[in-house]
Every structure is written in structure tokens, then in C-alpha cells.
Write an enzyme that holds these catalytic residues in place. Sequence first.
Site, PDB file in Angstrom:
ATOM      1  N   LYS A 209     -12.316  -4.090   8.173  1.00 17.61           N
ATOM      2  CA  LYS A 209     -11.742  -4.344   7.159  1.00 17.61           C
ATOM      3  C   LYS A 209     -12.787  -5.260   6.756  1.00 17.61           C
ATOM      4  O   LYS A 209     -13.409  -6.181   8.180  1.00 17.61           O
ATOM      5  CB  LYS A 209     -10.220  -5.178   6.837  1.00 17.61           C
ATOM      6  CG  LYS A 209     -10.199  -5.951   8.334  1.00 17.61           C
ATOM      7  CD  LYS A 209      -8.895  -6.553   7.632  1.00 17.61           C
ATOM      8  CE  LYS A 209      -8.253  -7.516   9.178  1.00 17.61           C
ATOM      9  NZ  LYS A 209      -6.795  -8.056   9.261  1.00 17.61           N
TER      10      LYS A 209
ATOM     11  N   HIS B 186      -7.919  -1.015  -0.072  1.00 18.80           N
ATOM     12  CA  HIS B 186      -7.081  -2.508  -0.250  1.00 18.80           C
ATOM     13  C   HIS B 186      -7.847  -3.812  -0.176  1.00 18.80           C
ATOM     14  O   HIS B 186      -9.062  -4.015   0.638  1.00 18.80           O
ATOM     15  CB  HIS B 186      -6.098  -2.512   1.468  1.00 18.80           C
ATOM     16  CG  HIS B 186      -5.666  -1.828   1.746  1.00 18.80           C
ATOM     17  ND1 HIS B 186      -4.024  -1.607   1.852  1.00 18.80           N
ATOM     18  CD2 HIS B 186      -5.875  -0.497   2.411  1.00 18.80           C
ATOM     19  CE1 HIS B 186      -3.769  -0.297   2.620  1.00 18.80           C
ATOM     20  NE2 HIS B 186      -5.173   0.719   2.882  1.00 18.80           N
TER      21      HIS B 186
ATOM     22  N   GLN C  39       1.240 -12.174  -3.372  1.00 19.15           N
ATOM     23  CA  GLN C  39      -0.530 -11.425  -2.898  1.00 19.15           C
ATOM     24  C   GLN C  39      -0.847 -11.065  -3.684  1.00 19.15           C
ATOM     25  O   GLN C  39      -0.168 -10.570  -5.073  1.00 19.15           O
ATOM     26  CB  GLN C  39      -0.747 -10.394  -1.271  1.00 19.15           C
ATOM     27  CG  GLN C  39      -1.849 -10.152  -1.366  1.00 19.15           C
ATOM     28  CD  GLN C  39      -1.831  -9.646   0.283  1.00 19.15           C
ATOM     29  OE1 GLN C  39      -0.761  -8.801   0.404  1.00 19.15           O
ATOM     30  NE2 GLN C  39      -2.804  -9.920   1.749  1.00 19.15           N
TER      31      GLN C  39
ATOM     32  N   CYS D 237       0.961  -0.746   0.327  1.00 23.22           N
ATOM     33  CA  CYS D 237      -0.264   0.066  -0.025  1.00 23.22           C
ATOM     34  C   CYS D 237       0.513   1.201  -0.281  1.00 23.22           C
ATOM     35  O   CYS D 237       0.904   2.504  -0.393  1.00 23.22           O
ATOM     36  CB  CYS D 237      -0.820  -0.409   1.128  1.00 23.22           C
ATOM     37  SG  CYS D 237      -0.621  -0.709   2.428  1.00 23.22           S
TER      38      CYS D 237
ATOM     39  N   HIS E  77      -5.438  -2.406  -4.628  1.00 17.48           N
ATOM     40  CA  HIS E  77      -5.337  -0.953  -4.090  1.00 17.48           C
ATOM     41  C   HIS E  77      -6.572  -0.063  -5.435  1.00 17.48           C
ATOM     42  O   HIS E  77      -6.400   0.246  -6.026  1.00 17.48           O
ATOM     43  CB  HIS E  77      -4.001  -0.321  -3.998  1.00 17.48           C
ATOM     44  CG  HIS E  77      -3.585  -1.203  -2.616  1.00 17.48           C
ATOM     45  ND1 HIS E  77      -2.236  -1.529  -3.291  1.00 17.48           N
ATOM     46  CD2 HIS E  77      -3.496  -1.219  -0.989  1.00 17.48           C
ATOM     47  CE1 HIS E  77      -1.791  -2.231  -1.632  1.00 17.48           C
ATOM     48  NE2 HIS E  77      -2.879  -2.022  -0.844  1.00 17.48           N
TER      49      HIS E  77
ATOM     50  N   ASP F 163      -2.523  -8.580  -4.938  1.00 16.70           N
ATOM     51  CA  ASP F 163      -2.694  -7.338  -3.982  1.00 16.70           C
ATOM     52  C   ASP F 163      -3.464  -6.745  -4.875  1.00 16.70           C
ATOM     53  O   ASP F 163      -2.449  -6.198  -5.822  1.00 16.70           O
ATOM     54  CB  ASP F 163      -1.528  -6.780  -3.433  1.00 16.70           C
ATOM     55  CG  ASP F 163      -1.710  -5.781  -2.869  1.00 16.70           C
ATOM     56  OD1 ASP F 163      -2.744  -5.645  -1.645  1.00 16.70           O
ATOM     57  OD2 ASP F 163      -0.487  -5.501  -1.587  1.00 16.70           O
TER      58      ASP F 163
ATOM     59  N   ARG G  63       7.291 -10.687   5.601  1.00 19.25           N
ATOM     60  CA  ARG G  63       6.813 -10.719   7.606  1.00 19.25           C
ATOM     61  C   ARG G  63       7.652 -11.701   8.463  1.00 19.25           C
ATOM     62  O   ARG G  63       7.202 -12.800   8.172  1.00 19.25           O
ATOM     63  CB  ARG G  63       4.721 -11.441   7.142  1.00 19.25           C
ATOM     64  CG  ARG G  63       4.511 -10.014   6.173  1.00 19.25           C
ATOM     65  CD  ARG G  63       2.596 -10.188   6.284  1.00 19.25           C
ATOM     66  NE  ARG G  63       2.336  -8.935   5.662  1.00 19.25           N
ATOM     67  CZ  ARG G  63       1.261  -8.629   4.799  1.00 19.25           C
ATOM     68  NH1 ARG G  63      -0.236  -9.584   5.784  1.00 19.25           N
ATOM     69  NH2 ARG G  63       0.231  -8.255   4.619  1.00 19.25           N
TER      70      ARG G  63
END
Length: 451
Positions: A265, A312, A179, A132, A183, A181, A161
Site C-alpha cells: 500500500k 482499496h 472512513q 472490502c 474500492h 472508504d 476495531r
Amino acid sequence: MIIRNIGIRRCTRRLLSTNIRDESSTNTNHAISNKQLLYTTDAASPGSIFFLPHGTRILNKLIQFMKNQQIKYGFQEVVTPLIFKTKLWKKSGHWDNYKDDMFKVVGFDMSKEEIPHESIEEHEYGLKPMNCPSHCMIFAKFDRSYNELPVRYSDFSSLHRNEASGALSGLTRVRRFHQDDGHIFCNVSHIDQEIKNTLDLIKNTYGVFGINEVEYYLSTRPDKYIGEIATWDEAETQLKKVLDASTETGSWQIREGDGAFYGPKIDVLLTDAFDKKHQVGTIQLDFQLPKRFDLKYVAEDGSRNNQPILIHRAVFGSLERFFAILLDHYQGKWPFWINPRQAVIIPINESHIEKAEELQRKLCGDIINSQDEISPLTGFNFHVDVDKRAATVGHRTKEAIQSGYSYIILIGDKDIANGTFSIRSRDDRKVSNLTGEEIYHKFIDLERSYQ
């Protein structure tokens, strides 16, 4: 005291049961992987997966599938750096709220930096745990107008992570992962439709894999958060409104205090073959990062201080975790379209090998069959092997079924004389006689329909 002890015993049984399910799932995944040569791990990089050639075929198929869906929903793919200076993570709020789960990176030779006498903060980096901040940076690089919104970025970069070593578990709990991912930078009027689109994509995607038991949770403000409570309340109200209005989610539940530090979320959970729940997809509403990165766009009335809202979202979530769920779900019997071993051709004897390899080239498509020096970018190309060992046909067929090939194709004298091939699936002994062209188009139809 008696009640408490009973509670402890019940809790202990639940924990033991969960650990047994985790271990059973991991052991099953390892067993299938070892048999089909999908992935491996090594203590030299704990929590990181080495995808072997056949596992990489599956991973790439998942990524390509999602890239096509992202295009359909208006996303533009970007590629962003792996490490950023500490000051960026402080700006985004991750350093104060997430640094214990991050990896810090510092170069050994400070003389390689532009200004080696600067503070250590200028030379200290963090491996990115999420995309992000980098997407916010891209949005901020250019002047934006209301008629550009929503701006949608997707990113498949690897993320890191720092999970505790004792918590690492096969594919489901790793330190390095990928991921799907995404946005979305939008305004208030876009929120409902963008979240509805994502819920539709989640339902349709899981449906392709025959996964229909999906649970939805609204995760609310945690104890450790950034921003104003009023802003959080507004964001939670927005998500509740969309969940209530969506026919995809049915009944949904609240998980108090389980939101991200920057916003509430919607979490999407799937249950694997061992009744263990896994979080996969997520939709997060964020008013904080746009403010921290001072993101602006020009409104229809010409005003310039309009702050976008950031959504997200991920559908697979961690591709490694989704891979593990599919391993449990299919037990190694992959559907044709995602199978790393789609077909094997078995010549009856040596005199049939040439015809077998000719068919292999046809089914593998233009990449192998091209007469040009450079293979084409697009086309239908299937993973087809030829088993020309001296073993009996029965033995080779049995091994092909055990290895998970979707189709077994036999070639003998009669097949060559008729200009056809004998083809059967791994789950059905019924044999069909088809030409090479008919087999190729059969495979195309199977891939197009995600079978």
C-alpha cells in the site's frame, strides 16, 4: 554497554517526547471541544465518540464534501451491513490475520437462528473492521463485463476495531470510526490512472484545508501475509512505478513489512500542530481478495475467467482522526464553510429582535424559511444564531468571538432605517454595511470557494 545505555536514554526521551505530544494534542482537542461543545466520550462505550450537535455539523460537512468528490471521480455510494458471519471473515482471510483486532458478536438466544442445531460458527458474527469483503460480495452478485470496469464503490459505514484500551486516545485512536472508504474493481490497464486520480484527489483535498506538508510511503509485504510472493512483487512494482511517475508525491520512502496482509500500500501521512505524524489516506493494491471471492468478468474476447484487481483507497482515512488533525490545525478557528457557528446576529435591544430573527430565517435558507409543509432537499443553508440576551453588545460580541463564530452581525435603529446590517468577521474589527441579500450571497460565495 555505555553506547547501549545512551541509546536507551535517547529512545526513552523520544518515547516521552511522543507521549507528551500525544497528551498535548489530546488535551488541546478536549479543551477546544469542551469550549465549542463538539464531542464527548463515556466509559460505557470506550473508544467511541459521541458527536454533539455542533461536532456533527462538522462531521457531516466533511462527509458531504467527500461524497461530492467521489461523484466527480465516478464512485457509487453503497451501504453495507455492520456484522457478518465468521465464515465470511475466514473466506476473506481476516479471521486468520486480523481477528485479534475484531469484535466477536454472538446472539444469546440461539433459538432465533433458522437452524439452531448448527455449529456455533453459523451463529458467530464479527463486527466489520473494514468494508472490502462486503464490496466484493456486491461485485460478485452480478455478471460483470469488461466495459463496466472500473467499478468504483464508496462507503461511509461505521467500522469497529478492537484497539487495546491503553492505546485509546481522544479522536485519533478509537474503536468505532467512520472512513471515506472506496474500492475500485479494475484490470491491469486501469491501475496507473486510478492511483494517479486518487493521488490527485488526496493533494487537492488536503489543499482545501491548507494542509500542504504531505508524506508518502510505500508499505511492503509484512511477515504475515496471504498469496504468492511473485504476486506481491508484481503489486509492489506497480505502486513504485506510479509513485515515481507522479508529480504529486515528490520523494517518497519505503516502510518495509508494513503492508496489509493482503497487499502492499501507499500510506499518506500528515503532521499535526504538535509535530506528530498521523496516517490518513491510503491506497492499497490487492490481488488476493478478488481471488478468494472468485470475482470474474467477461473480457472483450468473450472469455469469462478474468479476475479483476482490487484497489482499496481512502483520502480522509478515519474521519475521527482527520477531525482531530483539523482541531489542531485550526485551533478552533474554523473556516466559514465548515464552521458549525457561521454567524451570530446581535440585536442592540429588544426592539431589534424581530428584524434579527427575520435575517436569521433568510440566512438559514429554505430549510427554515420555507413556506411549504416539507423543506426542500437542496439549497444554501447557514448555521446562524441570534443572541438576544440582555447583556451589553460588547460582552455579547466578545463571547461570540471566543465561541468561534465566523461573522458577527449587529442590528440597531440606524441599520433598520438604512435597510442594511453591520457585519464584521471575528478576526477583523472593520465593519461593513450590507443588505440581507448581500450577506446571503457573501456567505454563498464563501462556501462555494471553501473559505
